[in-house]
Motif scaffolding. Structure first.
Motif, mmCIF file in Angstrom:
data_model
loop_
_atom_site.group_PDB
_atom_site.id
_atom_site.type_symbol
_atom_site.label_atom_id
_atom_site.label_comp_id
_atom_site.label_asym_id
_atom_site.label_seq_id
_atom_site.Cartn_x
_atom_site.Cartn_y
_atom_site.Cartn_z
ATOM 1 N N SER A 198 40.389 32.593 57.974
ATOM 2 C CA SER A 198 39.655 33.126 56.822
ATOM 3 C C SER A 198 39.077 34.484 57.170
ATOM 4 O O SER A 198 38.650 34.733 58.293
ATOM 5 C CB SER A 198 38.522 32.183 56.440
ATOM 6 N N GLY A 249 35.026 37.586 43.714
ATOM 7 C CA GLY A 249 36.278 36.835 43.729
ATOM 8 C C GLY A 249 37.062 37.059 45.003
ATOM 9 O O GLY A 249 37.618 36.121 45.575
ATOM 10 N N ARG A 250 37.097 38.298 45.450
ATOM 11 C CA ARG A 250 37.830 38.614 46.673
ATOM 12 C C ARG A 250 37.238 37.909 47.878
ATOM 13 O O ARG A 250 37.953 37.358 48.713
ATOM 14 C CB ARG A 250 37.827 40.123 46.882
ATOM 15 N N PHE A 304 35.266 35.149 47.851
ATOM 16 C CA PHE A 304 35.382 33.697 47.727
ATOM 17 C C PHE A 304 36.806 33.212 47.988
ATOM 18 O O PHE A 304 37.007 32.145 48.564
ATOM 19 C CB PHE A 304 34.916 33.227 46.348
ATOM 20 N N LEU A 305 37.797 33.988 47.559
ATOM 21 C CA LEU A 305 39.194 33.597 47.796
ATOM 22 C C LEU A 305 39.568 33.684 49.273
ATOM 23 O O LEU A 305 40.526 33.048 49.702
ATOM 24 C CB LEU A 305 40.141 34.475 46.978
ATOM 25 N N SER A 306 38.818 34.464 50.042
ATOM 26 C CA SER A 306 39.129 34.662 51.456
ATOM 27 C C SER A 306 38.185 33.897 52.374
ATOM 28 O O SER A 306 38.074 34.226 53.545
ATOM 29 C CB SER A 306 39.067 36.157 51.791
ATOM 30 N N ASP A 340 36.875 30.099 53.995
ATOM 31 C CA ASP A 340 37.328 28.737 54.225
ATOM 32 C C ASP A 340 36.406 27.712 53.559
ATOM 33 O O ASP A 340 36.844 26.663 53.142
ATOM 34 C CB ASP A 340 37.449 28.449 55.719
ATOM 35 N N ILE A 346 37.435 30.515 41.493
ATOM 36 C CA ILE A 346 38.649 30.527 42.305
ATOM 37 C C ILE A 346 39.836 30.027 41.479
ATOM 38 O O ILE A 346 40.915 30.634 41.503
ATOM 39 C CB ILE A 346 38.445 29.689 43.586
ATOM 40 N N LYS A 347 39.641 28.943 40.729
ATOM 41 C CA LYS A 347 40.720 28.424 39.871
ATOM 42 C C LYS A 347 41.170 29.476 38.859
ATOM 43 O O LYS A 347 42.356 29.636 38.600
ATOM 44 C CB LYS A 347 40.263 27.161 39.126
ATOM 45 N N ASN A 406 40.871 32.800 39.146
ATOM 46 C CA ASN A 406 41.555 33.883 39.856
ATOM 47 C C ASN A 406 42.970 33.488 40.284
ATOM 48 O O ASN A 406 43.842 34.348 40.394
ATOM 49 C CB ASN A 406 40.746 34.329 41.070
ATOM 50 N N LEU A 407 43.194 32.209 40.521
ATOM 51 C CA LEU A 407 44.527 31.741 40.902
ATOM 52 C C LEU A 407 45.393 31.388 39.689
ATOM 53 O O LEU A 407 46.550 31.025 39.830
ATOM 54 C CB LEU A 407 44.411 30.522 41.824
#
Length: 154
Positions: A25, A89-90, A92-94, A96, A126-127, A129-130
């Motif tokens: 991460s 977002g960046r 949180f997505l990165s 662990d 996260i959901k 953003n994905l």
């Protein structure tokens, strides 16, 4: 036939090797405050204050003009808020193990003294953003509160 077997073995070896590799991460809970501040400052020239408490990350962003005279979002303030959410977002997505909640406090420090709180659940961010939930569904899951706060002026 031998070429096919060699290709199959080579591809299998590469797939097994790649699947056993893990990517660490980029951010941890230890450096989440610094990471958000740095991204906002270095990439967007935005000064924010960040505090981490329990399972909530708090972001404070002061604005000279948050709301226009007709009660609409100031365009520049809204663009800045979007950039802050991009940074969040960046990060949180990165991570662990991201925290559970975020709260962005936007404060109008000139004229009106207004505080707006945007509170959301990080797994939903996260959901979104994905691409697993829609914008409409994400908006249903965000709490938005506004309060007059004369002490915010200055």
């Amino acid at each position: 036939m031998v070429n096919n077997v060699l290709k199959t073995l080579l591809i299998s070896f590469v797939l097994i090797f790649l699947s056993s590799c893990t990517i660490p991460s980029t951010y941890s809970r230890k450096n989440i405050q610094k990471a958000i501040r740095n991204i906002c400052k270095d990439e967007f020239s935005i000064d924010v204050k960040v505090r981490f408490s329990g399972e909530t990350i708090w972001i404070y962003a002061p604005f000279e003009k948050l709301i226009t005279e007709d009660g609409q979002w100031n365009r520049k303030a809204q663009d800045t808020r979007v950039k802050i959410f991009l940074a969040l977002g960046r990060v949180f997505l990165s991570m662990d193990n991201p925290p559970k909640l975020y709260c962005l406090l936007s404060s109008n420090i000139k004229e009106t003294g207004l505080d707006t709180y945007t509170i959301g659940y990080i797994p939903d961010m996260i959901k979104f953003n994905l691409g697993f939930i829609s914008l409409e569904e994400r908006d249903k899951r965000i709490v938005f509160l506004s309060f007059p706060n004369p002490s915010a002026i200055g």
